[in-house]
Write a protein that holds these residues in place. Structure first.
Motif, PDB file in Angstrom:
ATOM      1  N   ASP A  17      42.500  39.652  37.867  1.00  0.00           N
ATOM      2  CA  ASP A  17      41.373  40.394  38.435  1.00  0.00           C
ATOM      3  C   ASP A  17      40.720  41.269  37.371  1.00  0.00           C
ATOM      4  O   ASP A  17      39.494  41.296  37.231  1.00  0.00           O
ATOM      5  CB  ASP A  17      41.873  41.244  39.606  1.00  0.00           C
ATOM      6  CG  ASP A  17      40.738  41.807  40.440  1.00  0.00           C
ATOM      7  OD1 ASP A  17      39.748  41.089  40.643  1.00  0.00           O
ATOM      8  OD2 ASP A  17      40.846  42.964  40.884  1.00  0.00           O
ATOM      9  N   ASN A  18      41.548  41.977  36.605  1.00  0.00           N
ATOM     10  CA  ASN A  18      41.022  42.882  35.586  1.00  0.00           C
ATOM     11  C   ASN A  18      40.409  42.129  34.409  1.00  0.00           C
ATOM     12  O   ASN A  18      39.364  42.518  33.894  1.00  0.00           O
ATOM     13  CB  ASN A  18      42.135  43.805  35.084  1.00  0.00           C
ATOM     14  CG  ASN A  18      41.848  45.258  35.379  1.00  0.00           C
ATOM     15  OD1 ASN A  18      41.284  45.570  36.419  1.00  0.00           O
ATOM     16  ND2 ASN A  18      42.215  46.142  34.478  1.00  0.00           N
ATOM     17  N   VAL A  19      41.070  41.070  33.975  1.00  0.00           N
ATOM     18  CA  VAL A  19      40.549  40.282  32.852  1.00  0.00           C
ATOM     19  C   VAL A  19      39.212  39.650  33.226  1.00  0.00           C
ATOM     20  O   VAL A  19      38.254  39.671  32.440  1.00  0.00           O
ATOM     21  CB  VAL A  19      41.570  39.195  32.429  1.00  0.00           C
ATOM     22  CG1 VAL A  19      40.939  38.207  31.455  1.00  0.00           C
ATOM     23  CG2 VAL A  19      42.793  39.843  31.790  1.00  0.00           C
ATOM     24  N   ALA A  20      39.129  39.076  34.433  1.00  0.00           N
ATOM     25  CA  ALA A  20      37.880  38.456  34.879  1.00  0.00           C
ATOM     26  C   ALA A  20      36.762  39.479  34.979  1.00  0.00           C
ATOM     27  O   ALA A  20      35.623  39.224  34.578  1.00  0.00           O
ATOM     28  CB  ALA A  20      38.095  37.777  36.228  1.00  0.00           C
ATOM     29  N   GLY A  21      37.087  40.678  35.517  1.00  0.00           N
ATOM     30  CA  GLY A  21      36.074  41.716  35.649  1.00  0.00           C
ATOM     31  C   GLY A  21      35.606  42.262  34.320  1.00  0.00           C
ATOM     32  O   GLY A  21      34.443  42.662  34.175  1.00  0.00           O
ATOM     33  N   SER A  22      36.487  42.272  33.323  1.00  0.00           N
ATOM     34  CA  SER A  22      36.147  42.857  32.019  1.00  0.00           C
ATOM     35  C   SER A  22      35.485  41.862  31.070  1.00  0.00           C
ATOM     36  O   SER A  22      34.603  42.231  30.299  1.00  0.00           O
ATOM     37  CB  SER A  22      37.412  43.416  31.347  1.00  0.00           C
ATOM     38  OG  SER A  22      37.998  44.425  32.132  1.00  0.00           O
ATOM     39  N   TYR A  23      35.904  40.596  31.120  1.00  0.00           N
ATOM     40  CA  TYR A  23      35.436  39.620  30.138  1.00  0.00           C
ATOM     41  C   TYR A  23      34.493  38.560  30.707  1.00  0.00           C
ATOM     42  O   TYR A  23      33.877  37.818  29.940  1.00  0.00           O
ATOM     43  CB  TYR A  23      36.631  38.927  29.485  1.00  0.00           C
ATOM     44  CG  TYR A  23      37.449  39.854  28.621  1.00  0.00           C
ATOM     45  CD1 TYR A  23      37.027  40.205  27.343  1.00  0.00           C
ATOM     46  CD2 TYR A  23      38.638  40.403  29.091  1.00  0.00           C
ATOM     47  CE1 TYR A  23      37.772  41.059  26.543  1.00  0.00           C
ATOM     48  CE2 TYR A  23      39.391  41.265  28.302  1.00  0.00           C
ATOM     49  CZ  TYR A  23      38.953  41.587  27.029  1.00  0.00           C
ATOM     50  OH  TYR A  23      39.686  42.447  26.238  1.00  0.00           O
ATOM     51  N   VAL A  24      34.402  38.449  32.023  1.00  0.00           N
ATOM     52  CA  VAL A  24      33.482  37.470  32.611  1.00  0.00           C
ATOM     53  C   VAL A  24      32.347  38.216  33.307  1.00  0.00           C
ATOM     54  O   VAL A  24      31.277  38.375  32.762  1.00  0.00           O
ATOM     55  CB  VAL A  24      34.218  36.532  33.597  1.00  0.00           C
ATOM     56  CG1 VAL A  24      33.254  35.489  34.168  1.00  0.00           C
ATOM     57  CG2 VAL A  24      35.381  35.832  32.906  1.00  0.00           C
ATOM     58  N   SER A  25      32.616  38.686  34.524  1.00  0.00           N
ATOM     59  CA  SER A  25      31.612  39.446  35.270  1.00  0.00           C
ATOM     60  C   SER A  25      32.280  40.127  36.455  1.00  0.00           C
ATOM     61  O   SER A  25      33.086  39.492  37.155  1.00  0.00           O
ATOM     62  CB  SER A  25      30.494  38.528  35.766  1.00  0.00           C
ATOM     63  OG  SER A  25      29.654  39.206  36.676  1.00  0.00           O
TER      64      SER A  25
END
Length: 295
Positions: free
Chosen positions: A255-263
């Motif tokens: 969840d955090n990786v997707a929010g930080s590096y994707v959108s």
């Protein structure tokens, strides 16, 4: 230097994900405890936990310290869970998993109506457990979030110790593996079921209490947390307690990786796309039992 900064940022994102994931892990563990003992997926667990928090909030308004109200949430949620198992689930008898699922969904809606009638539907502020901030991996994080992570980890360790090193825990494991064989050696499955629902709903109450202290308390307090906890459970394996906890942690990180590096707008999409791929490869979850079914 740039590479070092990128690595530092990634560590920060992963750490923040672990902090969030610890709550998903604790709630996922609650779900699996109940399922393993009674073959019931309790969709009312979030609402049971929420009403425990509202009772704790009422106790706090009478002058009881916030920390002292945490056991109140655990006990209230746990006792409601025992009541649900005794008067709604047990009369169905074994092999009625779908009926039990529908009952828990309906009971959750009833609890939401009760909360709205007594305390109202608008969110209310909830006092923090502890104030202050710390810096970890260069990221400012509240002591409350660190405490929440610590409480979640301690609760999971205690449950692990209960199931592995106590007679009660061994009885619960035996009953979960084979109800009939457990009865043959003198284990009372009804007591095991009541204890499982008490522990599962009580732990969910702790999760809800921590969530309320971080944000506010409302009817939909546990909606998104429960959504991610179930995702973690199915990712890790519905029959495996370690898998449920690990799955919750992984959901927090994803969840955090997707929010930080994707959108931030597509974080849920990215997280569940990864889960679908993993479950397509291994339908039972990463640590779930392969093949076979419990009767």
């Amino acid at each position: 230097m740039k590479r070092g900064e990128e690595m530092h940022d990634l560590l920060s994102v992963i750490f923040s994900g672990l902090v969030s994931g610890s709550l998903y892990a604790l709630l996922g563990l609650s779900i699996v405890i109940i399922f393993r003992a009674t073959d019931v997926v309790n969709f009312a667990i979030g609402d049971i936990a929420t009403i425990g928090v509202y009772v704790a909030m009422t106790v706090i308004s009478l002058g009881v310290p916030v920390v002292a109200a945490l056991p109140v949430t655990f006990l209230v949620a746990g006792m409601i869970g025992v009541g649900v198992e005794r008067f709604m689930i047990r009369p169905l008898g074994p092999g009625n998993m779908f009926s039990a699922l529908i009952i828990t969904m309906g009971f959750g809606l009833v609890l939401q109506a009760i909360i709205g009638t007594i305390w109202g539907y608008n969110p209310r502020p909830f006092p923090p457990i502890i104030d202050g901030n710390a810096t970890v991996f260069g990221v400012a994080i509240t002591y409350q979030k660190l405490l929440a992570t610590g409480l979640a980890v301690v609760a999971m360790l205690l449950i692990s110790a209960l199931f592995n090193w106590t007679r009660i825990g061994l009885a619960m494991r035996a009953s979960a593996e084979d109800h009939f064989a457990a009865r043959m050696i003198g284990i009372k499955s009804t007591r095991v079921a009541s204890l499982a629902w008490f522990l599962g709903c009580g732990l969910a109450g702790i999760t809800a209490f921590i969530m309320a202290a971080e944000t506010s308390v409302g009817v939909a307090l546990m909606a998104m947390v429960l959504f991610r906890a179930f995702a973690g459970v199915f990712l890790g394996g519905l029959t495996n307690m370690i898998g449920a906890a690990a799955g919750g942690m992984m959901i927090g990180i994803l969840d955090n990786v997707a929010g930080s590096y994707v959108s931030a707008s597509f974080r849920d999409t990215m997280v569940f796309a990864v889960i679908v791929v993993i479950l397509f490869i291994r339908p039972s979850g990463i640590l779930g039992a392969k093949g076979g079914a419990r009767v």
